[in-house]
Scaffold this motif. Structure first.
Motif, PDB file in Angstrom:
ATOM      1  N   GLU A 224      -8.102  -3.773   5.784  1.00 17.28           N
ATOM      2  CA  GLU A 224      -7.742  -2.477   5.230  1.00 17.28           C
ATOM      3  C   GLU A 224      -7.213  -1.537   6.297  1.00 17.28           C
ATOM      4  OE1 GLU A 224      -9.622   1.014   2.333  1.00 17.28           O
ATOM      5  OE2 GLU A 224     -10.922  -0.534   3.199  1.00 17.28           O
ATOM      6  N   GLU A 225      -7.679  -1.700   7.548  1.00 20.59           N
ATOM      7  CA  GLU A 225      -7.185  -0.860   8.631  1.00 20.59           C
ATOM      8  C   GLU A 225      -5.722  -1.164   8.949  1.00 20.59           C
ATOM      9  OE1 GLU A 225      -8.605   1.679  10.415  1.00 20.59           O
ATOM     10  OE2 GLU A 225     -10.104   1.592   8.816  1.00 20.59           O
TER      11      GLU A 225
ATOM     12  N   GLY B  91      -3.971  -1.168   4.551  1.00 17.05           N
ATOM     13  CA  GLY B  91      -4.259  -0.124   3.591  1.00 17.05           C
ATOM     14  C   GLY B  91      -4.564  -0.714   2.229  1.00 17.05           C
ATOM     15  N   SER B  92      -4.000  -0.117   1.180  1.00 16.19           N
ATOM     16  CA  SER B  92      -4.257  -0.574  -0.184  1.00 16.19           C
ATOM     17  C   SER B  92      -3.708  -1.976  -0.444  1.00 16.19           C
ATOM     18  CB  SER B  92      -3.640   0.405  -1.183  1.00 16.19           C
ATOM     19  OG  SER B  92      -2.233   0.474  -1.019  1.00 16.19           O
TER      20      SER B  92
ATOM     21  N   ALA C 261      -4.290  -4.530   1.257  1.00 12.98           N
ATOM     22  CA  ALA C 261      -5.275  -5.538   1.636  1.00 12.98           C
ATOM     23  C   ALA C 261      -5.863  -6.228   0.416  1.00 12.98           C
ATOM     24  CB  ALA C 261      -6.394  -4.893   2.460  1.00 12.98           C
TER      25      ALA C 261
ATOM     26  N   LYS D  70      -3.619   3.588   9.955  1.00 11.04           N
ATOM     27  CA  LYS D  70      -4.035   2.811   8.801  1.00 11.04           C
ATOM     28  C   LYS D  70      -3.026   2.861   7.660  1.00 11.04           C
ATOM     29  CE  LYS D  70      -7.746   2.693   5.326  1.00 11.04           C
ATOM     30  NZ  LYS D  70      -9.063   3.264   4.948  1.00 11.04           N
ATOM     31  N   GLY D  71      -2.667   1.668   7.177  1.00 10.87           N
ATOM     32  CA  GLY D  71      -1.884   1.568   5.956  1.00 10.87           C
ATOM     33  C   GLY D  71      -0.466   2.074   6.035  1.00 10.87           C
TER      34      GLY D  71
END
Length: 317
Positions: free
Chosen positions: A192-193, A196-197, A199, A250-251
């Motif tokens: 997720e790092e 983001g979404s 993942a 992130k993301g």
């Protein structure tokens, strides 16, 4: 604008075709100097990054070309079944010679070479079906298990790629792991790092690959909505490629393949400017001979279909 952001912007211009990358003294584009190895119809093939010079090498599958573009490691069955990847072989593109490096493997990933060409690593399963990274020197000596499912809390190991700092990168369904040449965990990063979404759209069939010239730049595969035509024919989610620069946080991702293309099994060119992958257009989804080798610039643009084939790897002359 920071120096880092300016560099990324110039790279984006170049990859989008708005700024030309200068050739070196040998002339020609970088893609022309790339050496690709891929599998098709039970054989190992090679071509350039422009799709030229295509030729069939030998029977085998799951090929991995060395960083200098001279040697191709690949698998053959040792008698346990036609598609059993239990024997690791090496083919010299200059001499045409072949030799067996290892046997008794239960590999399910193409061979991954170290940057100096001295070590080859594969993902394999042990007798209980547990996943592990097995390494062997390019002369066939020094075989050992580098890292295994359960080490440092890792789950099922899904993919394997090299990192320019000498580490190997693998991932499970939760995190990515950077494994040093000594087998020690250098870094664990939750997916997720990175994604983001996105993942949540990563499966065991997807790969995470680190740019060979920029350890902070990653390209990863993930599920994505397909076009209506794709979903009508395939009845499943599509697969796309996105780039993540760890410096941006992130993301923060950029999708580099268009919606009408299914994309997976990506690898970088050695100069970090191009990504090769396996895929097909939605209009090709119903064809019997489905998988193709494609090329795209690292920040999108320049998409090109090269040849029929799968399990692509890339080195450079």
């Amino acid at each position: 604008m920071s120096v880092r952001m300016a560099s990324l912007f110039i790279s984006w211009l170049a990859c989008a075709g708005l700024l030309a990358w200068p050739g070196d003294a040998r002339g020609g584009s970088g893609a022309e100097r790339d050496v690709l190895a891929f599998a098709r119809a039970g054989s190992v093939w090679v071509c350039t990054g422009d799709g030229g010079g295509r030729r069939e090498l030998c029977p085998g599958f799951l090929p991995g070309v060395g960083p200098d573009g001279r040697n191709v490691a690949f698998f053959r069955s040792g008698g346990k079944g036609q598609d059993s990847a239990d024997e690791l072989w090496l083919h010299d593109l200059v001499s045409g010679g072949e030799r067996r490096l290892a046997s008794g493997l239960a590999a399910y990933s193409p061979p991954v070479w170290s940057g100096d060409g001295r070590t080859i690593s594969v993902l394999a399963r042990d007798g209980q079906g547990m996943t592990q990274i097995v390494t062997v020197r390019s002369d066939g000596s020094g075989r050992r298990i580098l890292f295994a499912e359960g080490d440092s809390g890792a789950g099922f190991l899904c993919s394997l790629s090299p990192s320019p700092d000498g580490a190997l990168v693998t991932h499970d369904m939760v995190a990515a792991y950077w494994i040093g040449p000594d087998g020690k965990l250098k870094e664990r990063v939750p997916l997720e790092e990175i994604m983001g979404s996105l993942a949540g759209g990563v499966t065991s069939a997807h790969r995470l690959a680190v740019c060979p010239t920029d350890p902070g730049l990653l390209v990863f595969g993930h599920s994505a909505p397909g076009t209506p035509r794709f979903e009508r024919v395939m009845r499943e989610p599509n697969s796309a490629l996105s780039v993540h620069d760890r410096w941006t946080g992130k993301g923060k991702n950029m999708r580099i393949t268009p919606p009408e293309i299914t994309a997976f099994d990506q690898v970088w060119s050695m100069d970090g400017k191009r990504v090769y992958f396996i895929g097909y257009r939605d209009a090709q989804a119903a064809e019997a001979d489905l998988f193709r080798v494609w090329r795209v610039e690292r920040f999108g643009g320049g998409l090109r279909e090269l040849t029929l084939g799968e399990n692509v790897s890339a080195g450079a002359r």
